[in-house]
Design an enzyme around this catalytic site. Sequence first.
Site, PDB file in Angstrom:
ATOM      1  N   ARG A   1     -73.568 106.061  16.421  1.00  0.00           N
ATOM      2  CA  ARG A   1     -74.819 105.714  15.860  1.00  0.00           C
ATOM      3  C   ARG A   1     -75.968 106.787  16.636  1.00  0.00           C
ATOM      4  O   ARG A   1     -76.027 106.683  17.924  1.00  0.00           O
ATOM      5  CB  ARG A   1     -75.181 104.371  16.258  1.00  0.00           C
ATOM      6  CG  ARG A   1     -76.672 103.896  16.039  1.00  0.00           C
ATOM      7  CD  ARG A   1     -76.713 102.301  16.486  1.00  0.00           C
ATOM      8  NE  ARG A   1     -78.115 101.930  16.135  1.00  0.00           N
ATOM      9  CZ  ARG A   1     -78.804 101.519  17.006  1.00  0.00           C
ATOM     10  NH1 ARG A   1     -78.640 101.871  18.449  1.00  0.00           N
ATOM     11  NH2 ARG A   1     -80.090 101.190  16.907  1.00  0.00           N
TER      12      ARG A   1
ATOM     13  N   HIS B   1     -86.206 105.364  16.009  1.00  0.00           N
ATOM     14  CA  HIS B   1     -86.044 104.721  17.249  1.00  0.00           C
ATOM     15  C   HIS B   1     -87.157 105.223  18.042  1.00  0.00           C
ATOM     16  O   HIS B   1     -87.074 106.173  18.911  1.00  0.00           O
ATOM     17  CB  HIS B   1     -84.540 105.490  17.609  1.00  0.00           C
ATOM     18  CG  HIS B   1     -84.108 104.611  18.827  1.00  0.00           C
ATOM     19  ND1 HIS B   1     -82.698 104.234  18.714  1.00  0.00           N
ATOM     20  CD2 HIS B   1     -84.500 104.235  19.986  1.00  0.00           C
ATOM     21  CE1 HIS B   1     -82.296 103.327  19.651  1.00  0.00           C
ATOM     22  NE2 HIS B   1     -83.562 103.288  20.561  1.00  0.00           N
TER      23      HIS B   1
ATOM     24  N   GLU C   1     -84.994  98.093  16.665  1.00  0.00           N
ATOM     25  CA  GLU C   1     -85.732  97.276  17.326  1.00  0.00           C
ATOM     26  C   GLU C   1     -87.356  97.242  17.413  1.00  0.00           C
ATOM     27  O   GLU C   1     -88.132  97.623  18.187  1.00  0.00           O
ATOM     28  CB  GLU C   1     -85.609  97.394  18.823  1.00  0.00           C
ATOM     29  CG  GLU C   1     -84.073  97.301  19.232  1.00  0.00           C
ATOM     30  CD  GLU C   1     -84.056  97.307  20.779  1.00  0.00           C
ATOM     31  OE1 GLU C   1     -84.766  97.618  21.577  1.00  0.00           O
ATOM     32  OE2 GLU C   1     -82.797  97.044  21.220  1.00  0.00           O
TER      33      GLU C   1
ATOM     34  N   TYR D   1     -78.523  92.271  25.279  1.00  0.00           N
ATOM     35  CA  TYR D   1     -78.460  92.934  26.431  1.00  0.00           C
ATOM     36  C   TYR D   1     -78.214  91.557  27.325  1.00  0.00           C
ATOM     37  O   TYR D   1     -77.277  91.391  28.290  1.00  0.00           O
ATOM     38  CB  TYR D   1     -79.562  93.758  27.102  1.00  0.00           C
ATOM     39  CG  TYR D   1     -79.291  95.169  26.402  1.00  0.00           C
ATOM     40  CD1 TYR D   1     -78.261  96.180  27.164  1.00  0.00           C
ATOM     41  CD2 TYR D   1     -79.927  95.496  25.321  1.00  0.00           C
ATOM     42  CE1 TYR D   1     -78.260  97.570  26.504  1.00  0.00           C
ATOM     43  CE2 TYR D   1     -79.987  96.816  24.896  1.00  0.00           C
ATOM     44  CZ  TYR D   1     -78.878  97.838  25.312  1.00  0.00           C
ATOM     45  OH  TYR D   1     -78.892  98.963  24.653  1.00  0.00           O
TER      46      TYR D   1
ATOM     47  N   GLU E   1     -76.260  97.734  19.653  1.00  0.00           N
ATOM     48  CA  GLU E   1     -76.116  98.101  21.028  1.00  0.00           C
ATOM     49  C   GLU E   1     -75.744  96.942  21.770  1.00  0.00           C
ATOM     50  O   GLU E   1     -76.036  95.790  21.696  1.00  0.00           O
ATOM     51  CB  GLU E   1     -77.619  98.491  21.606  1.00  0.00           C
ATOM     52  CG  GLU E   1     -78.270  99.920  20.892  1.00  0.00           C
ATOM     53  CD  GLU E   1     -79.645 100.111  21.571  1.00  0.00           C
ATOM     54  OE1 GLU E   1     -79.963  99.233  22.674  1.00  0.00           O
ATOM     55  OE2 GLU E   1     -80.222 100.811  20.654  1.00  0.00           O
TER      56      GLU E   1
END
Length: 463
Positions: free
Chosen positions: A83, A127, A172, A303, A367
């Site tokens: 990715r 991104h 995101e 995360y 991620e």
Amino acid sequence: RPQARAESGLTFPTGFRWGTATAAYQIEGAAAEDGRTPSIWDVFSRTPGKVRNGDTGDIAADHYHRMREDVALMRDLGVSDYRFSVSWSRVQPTGRGPAVQKGLDFYRRLTDELREAGIRPVATLYHWDLPQELEAAGGWPHRETAERFADYAGLVAGALGDRVATWTTLNEPWCAAYLGYASGVHAPGRTEPAAALRAAHHFNLGHGLAVRALRAALPGPAEVSLTLNLHAVRPLSGSEADRDAARRIDALGNRVFLDPVFHGRLPEDLVADTAALTDWSFVRDGDLAVASEPIDSLGINYYSPTVVGAGVSESPSPWPGAEDRVRFEPAPGPRTAMDWPVDPDGLYELLVRLRDELPHVPLVITENGAAYDDYADPSGAVHDPERVAYLHAHLAAVHRALADGVDVRGYFLWSLLDNFEWAYGYGKRFGIVHVDFATQRRTPKDSARWYARVVARNGLAAS
Ligand code: PNW
């Protein structure tokens, strides 16, 4: 789908995709080469005080010049997928008009190299590196940016459509809208909470317009997706006030994207909660139908969980309208070098929630990973035992979710390389491959060898 929990460890479903992830501004460097012009991150990182140590992405991991070496590293890892993101400023410098051929050529060479290595290219179109000229025209709070994004998506799909396996529109949008336009800790560094909500809507609109542009430009069926950093929100207590704080953060962090994209509606409670900031009249008839253009999968970046209670939080806050209602408490337990709690249960909770709310949407972890300091021994070997423990625990959580019927198709480790960690610069290292930024020498860490074994056995060994 998951196979029985064997005594030898945790085996993942056949065909599970194992990947690594990066982003253009964080690794490429070559900021002024081959026609590339500044993005908002070039301008932001060159503004004193915005990024630790004054670091910029001017050189980063020099991936633009070391791409073949980096693909070879992935070939050694054995991953099935990679990715990466496309730098908008590299292929369409002003955000408008024709493409720069040399910019597109880089991604042609990259995708050629990946295919030769047997690695599926997974491309993210945005991104966070908006061409600065579009920010000067108003940025994401300005509706036209969504339209320009769709044009750019069509242009890239026209050039690379035959060689990319999966297209992701946005990475995101929560970070891009709220850290960029509300708290201002990310580019473009604005602190305008109402504009951040406009930006969030224009990300949803831009996503939907880009899905349409991709479908129109692609030569055949392709997987089209969106990556969200969804928040595993937990109330501090069962009190009504704490549960209301969690509802607010779920609306601002999760449903602000999930509802438009998967249900074609705005969350009513979000509109009510933010009434002092905006009446949402920038949402025009038909926008939510565009935003909910069908997609093939949902990417999730995870995360840490988000623990909230009734209270107040610092200002400027990345949560428009919630500053005087919600306080954030770190989850207990160990932390990474980002000071982010290590809490794999949050990933499990999020996956199970999505199974229940979006039962027909295949999920991909786009991620997951951790920043830790690493230790080189005299032989030059780089040891990162905490990262291995973090990854093992999170993959075990993914396996538990699979066993409970969550349709997870793949896992992308963030990140292949140590890189430019946004406002933290080069001080935080997420890579499974160490980069010595003075020499650009790459050294696979212990975690890279560990991940190669995970990929080879399609799962985790008994711990
Ligand atoms: C993600 N937060 O960023 C990005 O997609 C990556 O580019 C980045 O390197 C990685 O996670 C690690 O940070 C985030 O403040 C940045 O909540 C900040 C936050 C979340 C994600």
